[in-house]
Design a protein around this motif. Structure first.
Motif, PDB file in Angstrom:
ATOM      1  N   LEU A   1       0.986  -1.064   0.052  1.00 25.34           N
ATOM      2  CA  LEU A   1       0.016   0.141  -0.014  1.00 25.34           C
ATOM      3  C   LEU A   1       0.989   1.224   0.007  1.00 25.34           C
ATOM      4  CD1 LEU A   1      -2.741  -0.917   2.644  1.00 25.34           C
ATOM      5  CD2 LEU A   1      -2.718  -1.464   0.191  1.00 25.34           C
ATOM      6  N   THR A   2       0.278   2.440  -0.242  1.00 24.02           N
ATOM      7  CA  THR A   2       1.073   3.574  -0.432  1.00 24.02           C
ATOM      8  C   THR A   2       0.356   4.452   0.529  1.00 24.02           C
ATOM      9  OG1 THR A   2       1.775   3.350  -2.577  1.00 24.02           O
ATOM     10  CG2 THR A   2       2.089   5.415  -1.812  1.00 24.02           C
ATOM     11  N   GLU A   3       1.116   4.960   1.568  1.00 24.05           N
ATOM     12  CA  GLU A   3       0.534   5.805   2.675  1.00 24.05           C
ATOM     13  C   GLU A   3       1.499   7.176   2.642  1.00 24.05           C
ATOM     14  OE1 GLU A   3      -1.086   4.959   7.210  1.00 24.05           O
ATOM     15  OE2 GLU A   3       1.070   4.241   6.529  1.00 24.05           O
ATOM     16  N   ASN A   4       0.712   8.083   2.399  1.00 22.89           N
ATOM     17  CA  ASN A   4       1.443   9.441   2.331  1.00 22.89           C
ATOM     18  C   ASN A   4       2.679   9.362   1.522  1.00 22.89           C
ATOM     19  OD1 ASN A   4      -0.413  10.682   4.128  1.00 22.89           O
ATOM     20  ND2 ASN A   4       0.491   9.654   5.853  1.00 22.89           N
ATOM     21  N   GLY A   5       2.907   8.839   0.372  1.00 18.01           N
ATOM     22  CA  GLY A   5       3.792   8.511  -0.582  1.00 18.01           C
ATOM     23  C   GLY A   5       4.888   7.725  -0.196  1.00 18.01           C
ATOM     24  N   ILE A   6       4.798   6.843   0.791  1.00 20.50           N
ATOM     25  CA  ILE A   6       5.732   5.631   1.304  1.00 20.50           C
ATOM     26  C   ILE A   6       5.037   4.398   1.129  1.00 20.50           C
ATOM     27  CG2 ILE A   6       6.686   4.789   3.185  1.00 20.50           C
ATOM     28  CD1 ILE A   6       6.843   7.732   4.259  1.00 20.50           C
ATOM     29  N   LEU A   7       5.810   3.417   0.279  1.00 16.95           N
ATOM     30  CA  LEU A   7       5.405   1.994   0.254  1.00 16.95           C
ATOM     31  C   LEU A   7       5.422   1.724   1.529  1.00 16.95           C
ATOM     32  CD1 LEU A   7       7.624   1.063  -3.048  1.00 16.95           C
ATOM     33  CD2 LEU A   7       5.133   1.794  -3.024  1.00 16.95           C
ATOM     34  N   GLN A   8       4.344   0.788   1.742  1.00 11.40           N
ATOM     35  CA  GLN A   8       4.152  -0.177   3.119  1.00 11.40           C
ATOM     36  C   GLN A   8       3.801  -1.559   2.743  1.00 11.40           C
ATOM     37  OE1 GLN A   8       4.590   1.060   5.968  1.00 11.40           O
ATOM     38  NE2 GLN A   8       4.729   3.310   5.673  1.00 11.40           N
ATOM     39  N   PHE A   9       4.657  -2.491   2.914  1.00 10.97           N
ATOM     40  CA  PHE A   9       4.603  -3.930   2.329  1.00 10.97           C
ATOM     41  C   PHE A   9       4.058  -4.657   3.735  1.00 10.97           C
ATOM     42  CE2 PHE A   9       8.040  -2.091   0.131  1.00 10.97           C
ATOM     43  CZ  PHE A   9       7.932  -2.592  -1.204  1.00 10.97           C
ATOM     44  N   ILE A  10       2.339  -4.758   3.463  1.00  9.74           N
ATOM     45  CA  ILE A  10       1.697  -5.314   4.501  1.00  9.74           C
ATOM     46  C   ILE A  10       1.619  -6.881   4.463  1.00  9.74           C
ATOM     47  CG2 ILE A  10       0.443  -2.902   4.799  1.00  9.74           C
ATOM     48  CD1 ILE A  10      -1.901  -4.546   3.467  1.00  9.74           C
ATOM     49  N   ASP A  11       1.732  -7.454   3.263  1.00  9.72           N
ATOM     50  CA  ASP A  11       1.498  -8.878   3.372  1.00  9.72           C
ATOM     51  C   ASP A  11       2.678  -9.374   2.257  1.00  9.72           C
ATOM     52  OD1 ASP A  11       0.223 -11.191   3.355  1.00  9.72           O
ATOM     53  OD2 ASP A  11      -1.420 -10.796   1.883  1.00  9.72           O
ATOM     54  N   THR A  12       3.882  -9.717   2.913  1.00 11.36           N
ATOM     55  CA  THR A  12       4.897 -10.325   2.139  1.00 11.36           C
ATOM     56  C   THR A  12       4.956 -11.633   2.301  1.00 11.36           C
ATOM     57  OG1 THR A  12       6.181 -10.223   4.145  1.00 11.36           O
ATOM     58  CG2 THR A  12       6.244  -8.159   2.620  1.00 11.36           C
ATOM     59  N   VAL A  13       5.324 -12.446   0.998  1.00  9.76           N
ATOM     60  CA  VAL A  13       5.532 -14.019   1.092  1.00  9.76           C
ATOM     61  C   VAL A  13       6.984 -13.971   0.646  1.00  9.76           C
ATOM     62  CG1 VAL A  13       4.683 -15.912  -0.149  1.00  9.76           C
ATOM     63  CG2 VAL A  13       3.250 -13.981   0.280  1.00  9.76           C
ATOM     64  N   PHE A  14       7.853 -14.349   1.553  1.00  8.17           N
ATOM     65  CA  PHE A  14       9.050 -14.628   1.509  1.00  8.17           C
ATOM     66  C   PHE A  14       9.582 -15.940   1.538  1.00  8.17           C
ATOM     67  CE2 PHE A  14       9.910 -10.180   3.224  1.00  8.17           C
ATOM     68  CZ  PHE A  14      10.824  -9.787   2.275  1.00  8.17           C
ATOM     69  N   TYR A  15      10.472 -16.507   0.444  1.00  9.60           N
ATOM     70  CA  TYR A  15      11.013 -17.879   0.537  1.00  9.60           C
ATOM     71  C   TYR A  15      12.652 -17.563   0.732  1.00  9.60           C
ATOM     72  CZ  TYR A  15       6.439 -19.173  -1.055  1.00  9.60           C
ATOM     73  OH  TYR A  15       5.024 -19.045  -1.084  1.00  9.60           O
ATOM     74  N   ILE A  16      13.229 -18.588   1.010  1.00 10.10           N
ATOM     75  CA  ILE A  16      14.609 -18.612   0.970  1.00 10.10           C
ATOM     76  C   ILE A  16      15.232 -19.674   0.284  1.00 10.10           C
ATOM     77  CG2 ILE A  16      15.207 -17.344   2.944  1.00 10.10           C
ATOM     78  CD1 ILE A  16      15.558 -19.910   4.573  1.00 10.10           C
ATOM     79  N   LYS A  17      16.144 -19.635  -0.605  1.00 10.07           N
ATOM     80  CA  LYS A  17      16.678 -20.743  -1.327  1.00 10.07           C
ATOM     81  C   LYS A  17      17.513 -21.431  -0.452  1.00 10.07           C
ATOM     82  CE  LYS A  17      16.520 -20.137  -5.823  1.00 10.07           C
ATOM     83  NZ  LYS A  17      16.103 -20.925  -6.711  1.00 10.07           N
ATOM     84  N   ASP A  18      17.898 -22.883  -0.927  1.00 11.84           N
ATOM     85  CA  ASP A  18      18.591 -23.658  -0.337  1.00 11.84           C
ATOM     86  C   ASP A  18      19.787 -23.102   0.271  1.00 11.84           C
ATOM     87  OD1 ASP A  18      16.485 -25.537  -0.284  1.00 11.84           O
ATOM     88  OD2 ASP A  18      17.414 -26.640  -1.934  1.00 11.84           O
ATOM     89  N   ASN A  19      20.609 -22.196  -0.576  1.00 12.87           N
ATOM     90  CA  ASN A  19      21.864 -21.674  -0.501  1.00 12.87           C
ATOM     91  C   ASN A  19      21.935 -20.790   0.518  1.00 12.87           C
ATOM     92  OD1 ASN A  19      20.855 -20.146  -2.153  1.00 12.87           O
ATOM     93  ND2 ASN A  19      22.501 -19.641  -3.418  1.00 12.87           N
ATOM     94  N   PHE A  20      20.882 -20.096   1.085  1.00  7.03           N
ATOM     95  CA  PHE A  20      20.715 -19.083   1.785  1.00  7.03           C
ATOM     96  C   PHE A  20      21.612 -18.877   3.228  1.00  7.03           C
ATOM     97  CE2 PHE A  20      18.636 -16.771   5.699  1.00  7.03           C
ATOM     98  CZ  PHE A  20      18.621 -15.384   5.059  1.00  7.03           C
ATOM     99  N   TYR A  21      21.528 -20.018   3.742  1.00  5.90           N
ATOM    100  CA  TYR A  21      22.656 -19.869   4.872  1.00  5.90           C
ATOM    101  C   TYR A  21      24.153 -20.068   4.503  1.00  5.90           C
ATOM    102  CZ  TYR A  21      18.313 -20.502   7.443  1.00  5.90           C
ATOM    103  OH  TYR A  21      17.089 -20.072   8.175  1.00  5.90           O
ATOM    104  N   GLU A  22      24.361 -20.241   3.266  1.00 13.85           N
ATOM    105  CA  GLU A  22      25.900 -20.335   2.754  1.00 13.85           C
ATOM    106  C   GLU A  22      26.299 -18.836   2.583  1.00 13.85           C
ATOM    107  OE1 GLU A  22      25.905 -22.720  -0.578  1.00 13.85           O
ATOM    108  OE2 GLU A  22      25.247 -24.664   0.703  1.00 13.85           O
ATOM    109  N   ASN A  23      25.286 -17.705   2.498  1.00 11.83           N
ATOM    110  CA  ASN A  23      25.897 -16.507   2.142  1.00 11.83           C
ATOM    111  C   ASN A  23      26.289 -15.867   3.443  1.00 11.83           C
ATOM    112  OD1 ASN A  23      25.148 -16.951  -0.629  1.00 11.83           O
ATOM    113  ND2 ASN A  23      23.062 -16.377  -0.155  1.00 11.83           N
TER     114      ASN A  23
END
Length: 172
Positions: A150-172
């Motif tokens: 959503l955009t609130e007063n010109g600022i993007l607000q991420f209210i419903d995110t769907v993150f996934y991590i790849k198998d190599n995430f913990y190697e970084n």
């Protein structure tokens, strides 16, 4: 493979229920009359003028660990809309995580080109539609359409995110 996944989810649910019981994490006083809306993965309730309560059954995730990682990543990348895990709620044999999040009121329509530019500046490449991938971190972020950002007063607000991590995430 599907049978193995169902067996894993059933075992995970049993383990999670034991953990919830042992740690008194059941939330029993959710006012279901304060219903606002829902998506495929969660139901949203108004808590007060400043917060919402979301019930999520982790349906978008292979495991509850994946869902908890999603909460952590959201809180890291978008602290203004951070989730606070309050506990768990059970209805019709379905376990829901109960999270609190700041209430965001859109003051203008969200321009998805602005979202795309914001994501690119932060290392996320647009893979298709409203889905993004950060190759350096091994993080996928999906479903960033104009009802989840959503955009609130010109600022993007991420209210419903769907993150996934790849198998190599913990190697970084």
């Amino acid at each position: 493979m599907a049978e193995g996944f169902k067996h894993f989810k059933k075992q995970e649910k049993e383990t999670l229920e034991r953990f919830i019981e042992l740690n008194s994490l059941w939330i029993l006083d959710i006012n279901l009359e304060d219903y606002l809306s829902e998506g495929a993965e969660q139901k949203v309730y108004l808590k007060d003028g400043k917060h919402v309560i979301k019930l999520n059954d982790s349906i978008y995730y292979n495991s509850w660990i994946d869902y908890f990682n999603n909460l952590l990543l959201n809180n890291f990348f978008f602290p203004d809309t951070a989730y606070n895990l309050l506990g768990f709620f059970k209805n019709e044999d379905i376990i829901y995580a109960v999270v609190e999040q700041p209430f965001v009121k859109a003051t203008e329509p969200t321009d998805l080109e602005v979202v795309k530019k914001f994501m690119l500046v932060n290392g996320f490449l647009n893979t298709k539609n409203n889905d993004y991938y950060n190759p350096d971190l091994g993080i996928i972020l999906e479903d960033l359409h104009d009802e989840n950002v959503l955009t609130e007063n010109g600022i993007l607000q991420f209210i419903d995110t769907v993150f996934y991590i790849k198998d190599n995430f913990y190697e970084n």
